[in-house]
Each structure stands twice: as C-alpha cells, then as structure tokens.
Design an enzyme around this catalytic site. Sequence first.
Site, short mmCIF file in Angstrom:
data_model
loop_
_atom_site.label_atom_id
_atom_site.label_comp_id
_atom_site.label_asym_id
_atom_site.label_seq_id
_atom_site.Cartn_x
_atom_site.Cartn_y
_atom_site.Cartn_z
N GLU A 195 -4.07 -6.89 5.71
CA GLU A 195 -3.35 -5.85 5.82
C GLU A 195 -2.27 -6.25 7.16
O GLU A 195 -2.85 -6.80 8.01
CB GLU A 195 -3.97 -4.61 6.46
N ARG B 10 -13.47 -4.67 4.66
CA ARG B 10 -12.21 -4.67 5.37
C ARG B 10 -12.66 -4.66 6.81
O ARG B 10 -11.68 -4.72 7.63
CB ARG B 10 -11.51 -3.30 5.22
N ASP C 70 -4.99 3.96 -0.09
CA ASP C 70 -5.97 4.40 0.95
C ASP C 70 -6.44 5.78 0.73
O ASP C 70 -5.73 6.77 0.85
CB ASP C 70 -5.57 4.01 2.50
N TRP D 125 -10.63 12.92 8.20
CA TRP D 125 -9.14 12.78 8.50
C TRP D 125 -8.85 11.40 7.72
O TRP D 125 -9.77 10.18 8.01
CB TRP D 125 -8.76 12.71 9.90
N TYR E 110 -2.42 11.88 5.52
CA TYR E 110 -2.70 10.73 6.25
C TYR E 110 -1.64 9.48 5.72
O TYR E 110 -1.16 9.49 4.59
CB TYR E 110 -4.02 10.07 5.91
N ARG F 34 0.61 -1.28 0.00
CA ARG F 34 0.01 -0.06 0.16
C ARG F 34 0.93 1.25 0.09
O ARG F 34 1.68 1.50 1.02
CB ARG F 34 -0.87 -0.01 1.29
N GLU G 241 -9.03 2.37 -1.25
CA GLU G 241 -9.90 2.10 -0.11
C GLU G 241 -10.31 3.20 0.42
O GLU G 241 -9.83 4.22 0.35
CB GLU G 241 -8.64 1.55 1.17
N GLU H 244 -13.27 -0.64 7.22
CA GLU H 244 -12.44 -0.62 8.53
C GLU H 244 -13.33 0.16 9.70
O GLU H 244 -13.04 -0.04 10.79
CB GLU H 244 -11.13 -0.20 8.47
N HIS I 204 -8.87 7.30 2.50
CA HIS I 204 -8.98 7.29 3.83
C HIS I 204 -10.24 8.49 3.98
O HIS I 204 -10.20 9.37 4.66
CB HIS I 204 -7.80 8.04 4.47
C1 CS2 Z 1 -5.81 2.90 8.19
C2 CS2 Z 1 -5.74 2.65 9.42
O1 CS2 Z 1 -4.71 0.80 8.10
C3 CS2 Z 1 -5.74 1.67 7.29
O2 CS2 Z 1 -6.08 1.32 6.41
O3 CS2 Z 1 -7.04 3.48 7.52
O4 CS2 Z 1 -4.27 3.09 9.62
C4 CS2 Z 1 -6.61 3.92 10.32
O5 CS2 Z 1 -5.98 5.16 9.94
C5 CS2 Z 1 -6.14 3.74 11.61
O6 CS2 Z 1 -6.54 2.34 11.96
C6 CS2 Z 1 -6.94 4.45 12.51
O7 CS2 Z 1 -6.88 4.26 13.87
MG MG Z 2 -7.71 2.39 5.89
#
Ligand code: CS2
Ligand code: MG
Length: 403
Positions: free
Chosen positions: A340, A284, A211, A403, A159, A147, A237, A263, A213
Amino acid sequence: MIIQNAKVIVCSPGRNFVTLKINTDEGIYGVGDGTLNGRELPVVSYLKDHIIPCLIGRDPFQIEDIWQYLYKGAYWRRGPVTMAAIGAVDMALWDIKAKALQTPLYNLLGGKSRDRVMVYSHANGCDLEASIDVVGKHLDEGYKAVRIQSGIPGVAGTYGVTNTKDPYEPAQRGLPPESKHWSTEKYLKYVPTLFQKIRDTFGDEPRLLHDCHHRLTPIEAGRLGKELEPYHLFWIEDCIPAELQEGFRVIRQHTTTPLAVGEVFNSIWDTHILISEMLIDYIRTSICHGGGISHMKKVVSFAELYHVKTGFHGATDLSPVTLAASLHFDLAINNFGIQEYMPHNELTDEVFPHAYYFKDGFMYPGDEPGLGVDMDEEKAAEYPYERAYLPINRKEDGTLFDW
Ligand code: CS2
Ligand code: MG
C-alpha cells in the site's frame, strides 16, 4: 558497540508521528516508527518510561534477544501499544546493524528477490463519477493497482472519502471525534455497481482493490465477494472485524474473491487460524504495529507455507520509517503480494528525508546502508504534537458501529 542512549520524538507535520532514535557509542544511530494513530502517547510512555532504560548498555546487534526480552520480559504480552513500541525498537536495531555493515537492509533479509515493489494507490471519489475520474488519474500516473473508496448514494460521508481538496486524513484534532454515518444496505447495493462501471471503463488490466473497513458480517461479506467475482478484484480488505478469525470460514464458503486482513493485528497470534486454514490470501499487518521486522519475518514465513502473500498496510499514519522498512522487506521476501502506498505530505517528507522513490507504478527502497530514511529533529520540532482522534461511526438509527 553498545547502545548509549535513545530518545522518542513526537511530531506533527500535518499528522502525528512517534519516532524512536537509538544512539550507539560508535556514532551510528537507528530510527524506528512507533506511531499508533489516535493513541500515540501511550507508546511514547511505554518507550520512554519502560523500554529505553532497559536498552542502555546493550549490544544493538543482539536484535532477537532484545526482541524476546521486551516481549517476554514485560509479562503482559501483545496488544497495539506494546507491539508498536517493540516494533520501533526492532526497526531501529535493524537500521543500526545494516548501517554498521554498510549495506541496505534488504541484504540482511535474504537479498533481492525482485528489483521493484508493486504498489497500490488510493483512489477516493465522493460519488460514482468522481470515483471513475480519480481511477483514471491514478492509472495515468502509472499505477498498476488502485484501491477505490467511493461515497455511497444516500450516506453522508464515508470511510476513505474526503469532500475537500486536501488528501484524505482520517485523524482530526480536537474533541469530540468526528462522527460518520453508515448503511450496510446502501453500501451492499452500490459497491457492485461501482466496480462494474470501473471495469466497463478501464477493462480487465488494472488491479482493483477495495477496503470494507471492518463493516460487514461474515455472510454479508460472502454476498459482496460473490457479487464482485465478475470484476476480478485483487482483494477486498477487512471485510469483517477480524477478532473472530473463524468468521472467515463463512466468507470462504461463498466467494473466491481474494481476502486481505491484518492492519489492526499486532502479533502472529492474531493470524494463525486465518493463515493455517488458508482463510485469507494477503496478510496486511505492518512492520510498525506487528512488533517490527523480527516478528513480521516470522509471520510472513508462516504465511508462505499456506500460500498467503503480503500486502503491508501503508497508510500515511505509518511514518516514512515504516514505509522504508516495508520496501526493503517487500524486496527480499518470496511471498510478496503488493504494498500500500499513500504518499506522505511535503512537510512529512522534509522531516523524514529518505532514499525510497516511486516510478511508474512501483517503488524502490534505494541502496543506502540501513533503512535509507532519517529524521531531521530540528524540522520535527517545528511541528509539535497535537492530540487527534480517528472518527467514530454510527448506523442511521444511531447505533455505534465499526468505523
Ligand atoms: C486504511 C487505513 O489504509 C487502509 O487500508 O484501513 O487508512 C486506516 O483507516 C488508517 O490506517 C487508520 O489510522
Ligand atoms: Mg484498511
């Protein structure tokens, strides 16, 4: 066998974790992960003050009935705190059962469907050159999938990228939460260039992931997906905030780039439109945040009907207990996609001794009875909890953003 007692251990070996330990009258105990990054203490109270008193005296083998009791018995359903607490109990009960039956957990989930679990690593670079360099490093370490998160020209910090030598850890101690900055325009202009350069450098073989995000609108995600099509990403993602599941209908009309999401989900109800309309390709939701193994078995079986595969969340804010449970689950299910893998720091590995291991781009859960992970309470006590916050994000004009 009955549940004799249970305790919640909160520790911070570099970052905060919430761990549930359920002890039985036959000396077998199970562990579960209830970590909710940045909001850990409500889960601790939910477990200590509300759930644990209901577990004492129960037969730990009655995993499904206990799950239903905790989900329906609270009246107030779903949500990250509730489902992380239920997830911790569920993981611990499956751990107890597998240990009592002297078998690794994957055997209770249907047995091995494969011998190893393909994982993807996090390659984070502060700029284009550093990103290319770190992708090369991860491929040299044997990863087949990477990634990539990169600093964006003209955007200070973003991020997934750290400007220090330390591994990326978003949750920071102290107040106020760190404030990041964002420009969708600069991001959308840069990312296709990033992946063109990566493909030009490393060819078509590596599986590339990215990602977003939660930061795009559906049509912006459609544009990005279309512009990335020549680079054949494994997935993009969280390309939009996923509360509006129907938003993915717009993205699907514009691009064939595979989509991953989930997630921040915590139950099947967050996913049922996405899955049944085949609006995504990978789900996810983690075993910790998704109500445990019992609930994620149902989500993943539902997903299998619609050609949706798994891509479990595996950031370092999920403890080694969730990683171990995920690897057993990944080994057993038919519609496995990818896992992941962000390696935890050494302190964390000391607190959570485990059987799983990485080798040449794949992971193996090991064959110890149960989850194959433990928690050293004495070591954990050396690292007391410290409240920490995830960053917030603002657009260049100061507007609060995702974020
Ligand atoms: C992220 C995470 O791993 C990922 O895909 O989206 O690192 C996420 O930012 C964190 O789990 C937030 O606590
Ligand atoms: Mg993520």
